[in-house]
Design a protein around this motif. Structure first.
Motif, PDB file in Angstrom:
ATOM      1  N   THR A 157       0.669  -1.212   0.102  1.00 12.83           N
ATOM      2  CA  THR A 157       0.402  -0.196  -0.102  1.00 12.83           C
ATOM      3  C   THR A 157       1.016   1.062   0.015  1.00 12.83           C
ATOM      4  N   TYR A 158       1.756   1.453   0.783  1.00  5.90           N
ATOM      5  CA  TYR A 158       2.598   2.881   0.858  1.00  5.90           C
ATOM      6  C   TYR A 158       3.751   2.461  -0.944  1.00  5.90           C
ATOM      7  N   LEU A 159       4.275   1.328  -1.394  1.00  3.54           N
ATOM      8  CA  LEU A 159       4.738   1.513  -2.487  1.00  3.54           C
ATOM      9  C   LEU A 159       3.369   2.221  -3.367  1.00  3.54           C
ATOM     10  N   HIS A 160       1.996   1.188  -3.583  1.00  2.00           N
ATOM     11  CA  HIS A 160       1.424   1.536  -4.826  1.00  2.00           C
ATOM     12  C   HIS A 160      -0.017   3.734  -3.879  1.00  2.00           C
ATOM     13  N   ILE A 167       5.369   3.141  -7.077  1.00  2.00           N
ATOM     14  CA  ILE A 167       6.265   1.629  -8.124  1.00  2.00           C
ATOM     15  C   ILE A 167       5.911   0.416  -7.192  1.00  2.00           C
ATOM     16  N   VAL A 168       5.824  -0.118  -8.246  1.00  2.00           N
ATOM     17  CA  VAL A 168       5.355  -1.552  -8.113  1.00  2.00           C
ATOM     18  C   VAL A 168       6.991  -3.103  -8.460  1.00  2.00           C
ATOM     19  N   HIS A 169       7.092  -3.511  -7.397  1.00  2.00           N
ATOM     20  CA  HIS A 169       7.598  -3.981  -6.919  1.00  2.00           C
ATOM     21  C   HIS A 169       8.032  -4.940  -8.103  1.00  2.00           C
ATOM     22  N   GLY A 222       2.270  -8.216 -21.464  1.00  2.00           N
ATOM     23  CA  GLY A 222       3.076  -7.123 -20.878  1.00  2.00           C
ATOM     24  C   GLY A 222       2.336  -5.359 -20.535  1.00  2.00           C
ATOM     25  N   GLN A 223       1.352  -6.014 -20.151  1.00  2.00           N
ATOM     26  CA  GLN A 223       0.880  -4.771 -19.534  1.00  2.00           C
ATOM     27  C   GLN A 223       1.190  -4.366 -18.053  1.00  2.00           C
ATOM     28  N   LEU A 224       1.634  -3.663 -17.310  1.00  2.00           N
ATOM     29  CA  LEU A 224       1.879  -3.612 -16.214  1.00  2.00           C
ATOM     30  C   LEU A 224       1.203  -2.508 -15.617  1.00  2.00           C
ATOM     31  N   THR A 225       0.380  -2.865 -14.058  1.00  2.00           N
ATOM     32  CA  THR A 225      -0.116  -2.306 -13.517  1.00  2.00           C
ATOM     33  C   THR A 225      -0.059  -2.682 -12.246  1.00  2.00           C
ATOM     34  N   LYS A 226      -0.673  -1.641 -11.404  1.00  2.00           N
ATOM     35  CA  LYS A 226      -0.239  -2.962  -9.903  1.00  2.00           C
ATOM     36  C   LYS A 226      -0.658  -3.775  -9.328  1.00  2.00           C
ATOM     37  N   LYS A 227      -1.830  -4.094 -10.801  1.00  2.00           N
ATOM     38  CA  LYS A 227      -2.776  -5.058  -9.980  1.00  2.00           C
ATOM     39  C   LYS A 227      -1.389  -6.710 -10.342  1.00  2.00           C
ATOM     40  N   ALA A 228      -0.736  -6.375 -10.813  1.00  2.00           N
ATOM     41  CA  ALA A 228       0.047  -7.472 -10.893  1.00  2.00           C
ATOM     42  C   ALA A 228       1.070  -7.071  -9.914  1.00  2.00           C
ATOM     43  N   ASP A 229       1.325  -6.504  -8.986  1.00  2.00           N
ATOM     44  CA  ASP A 229       1.228  -6.658  -7.601  1.00  2.00           C
ATOM     45  C   ASP A 229       0.430  -7.942  -6.219  1.00  2.00           C
ATOM     46  N   TYR A 275     -11.581 -12.488  -3.226  1.00  2.00           N
ATOM     47  CA  TYR A 275     -10.390 -11.295  -3.457  1.00  2.00           C
ATOM     48  C   TYR A 275      -9.856 -10.895  -4.817  1.00  2.00           C
ATOM     49  N   CYS A 276      -9.702 -11.296  -5.613  1.00  2.00           N
ATOM     50  CA  CYS A 276      -9.714 -10.984  -7.191  1.00  2.00           C
ATOM     51  C   CYS A 276     -10.839  -9.685  -7.386  1.00  2.00           C
TER      52      CYS A 276
END
Length: 287
Positions: A157-160, A167-169, A222-229, A275-276
């Motif tokens: 939560t802090y990173l996002h 930041i996405v880890h 290859g589409q990166l979002t916060k949801k990947a984390d 959860y998803c």
């Protein structure tokens, strides 16, 4: 790997950006160690001080002159990717602080050797302690497991939500969750992390991470979002609850993959789907 310019310093400040070895930018607020100092701290990187090894290098336990214990991550001198990871991790983690993230003490660039110095986390990684690869004797009761889950969620939560830019880890997994003496989790290894501009819906990038933890739309498109984390964290939750790794080749074929096992367990499967959906995933996440 692209990095945002996160080091800003006032004129004449002792924290002014300096250039060392191959024009690698090092922020002055990051302590610079010599290789001699770190060799002494680890007994010349003796095998007995080795804590672990990753794809980009090794991690050693060191003791500085002031008596403080640290974890020293030695990047492979032969790997160009190791250099990229070093730059990325240094830029991402040097200016952020949170009780559920590892703390960077400093770095070393000396004679082609690149090292990162972190605070020492006593109970190693969640993968080693939870999955039975450790002789620590730690027992993970339900309360402890819940607190670990909540701690990792707080760090994400802090990173996002609190860091700017977010930041996405990109590599949330059990081996990147360290546990301190009180079993509080610390998210580690930011070598693959990406800054995420707030005005973008996603970033198109090469896929990086660990199989088994990768979100489907990221792995496929290859589409990166916060949801990947968040998806990776969901897999981690299943591991923490079940006490087993997401993949175990020693088990019978129909039990080797944790998500497949979840699929055949209606109650767990329903919980994972809920959860998803809570975090906005579509049908592609329904295991």
């Amino acid at each position: 790997m692209g990095c945002y310019p996160v080091f800003w310093r006032k004129k004449n400040s002792r924290s002014q950006v300096v250039q060392l070895d191959q024009d690698i930018p090092i922020a002055g607020n990051v302590k610079i160690y010599s290789s001699k100092e770190l060799r002494k701290a680890t007994g010349n990187f003796c095998p007995g001080s080795k804590l672990g090894q990753g794809s980009f290098g090794r991690v050693y336990l060191g003791k500085l002159n002031n008596g403080e214990k640290v974890a020293i991550k030695v990047l492979s001198s032969e790997s160009r990717q190791g250099t990229k990871e070093f730059l990325n991790e240094l830029s991402v983690i040097s200016n952020i602080t949170h009780h559920n993230l590892v703390k960077l003490h400093g770095c070393c660039i000396d004679g082609g050797q690149k090292m990162l110095v972190y605070n020492y986390v006593e109970n190693n990684s969640l993968a080693q302690t939870l999955f039975g690869n450790s002789r620590s004797g730690i027992r993970f009761d339900w309360r402890t497991r819940v607190e670990i889950c909540v701690g990792v969620a707080d760090g994400l939560t802090y990173l996002h939500e609190e860091v700017r830019p977010p930041i996405v880890h990109r590599d949330i997994k059990a081996s990147n969750i360290l546990l301190d003496r009180n079993l509080r989790p610390k998210i580690a290894d930011f070598g693959l992390a990406k800054f995420f501009p707030g005005n973008m819906t996603h970033i198109s990038t090469r896929v990086a991470g660990t199989l088994g933890y990768l979100a489907p739309e990221y792995a496929i498109r290859g589409q990166l979002t916060k949801k990947a984390d968040v998806y990776s964290f969901g897999v981690l939750l299943l591991e923490i609850v079940s006490g087993r790794c997401h993949t175990d080749p020693t088990l019978p074929l129909d039990e080797q993959f944790l998500l497949e096992k979840v699929k055949n367990s209606p109650n767990i499967s329903l919980g994972f789907i809920q959860y998803c959906k809570l975090f906005g995933y579509g049908h592609e996440y329904q295991v």
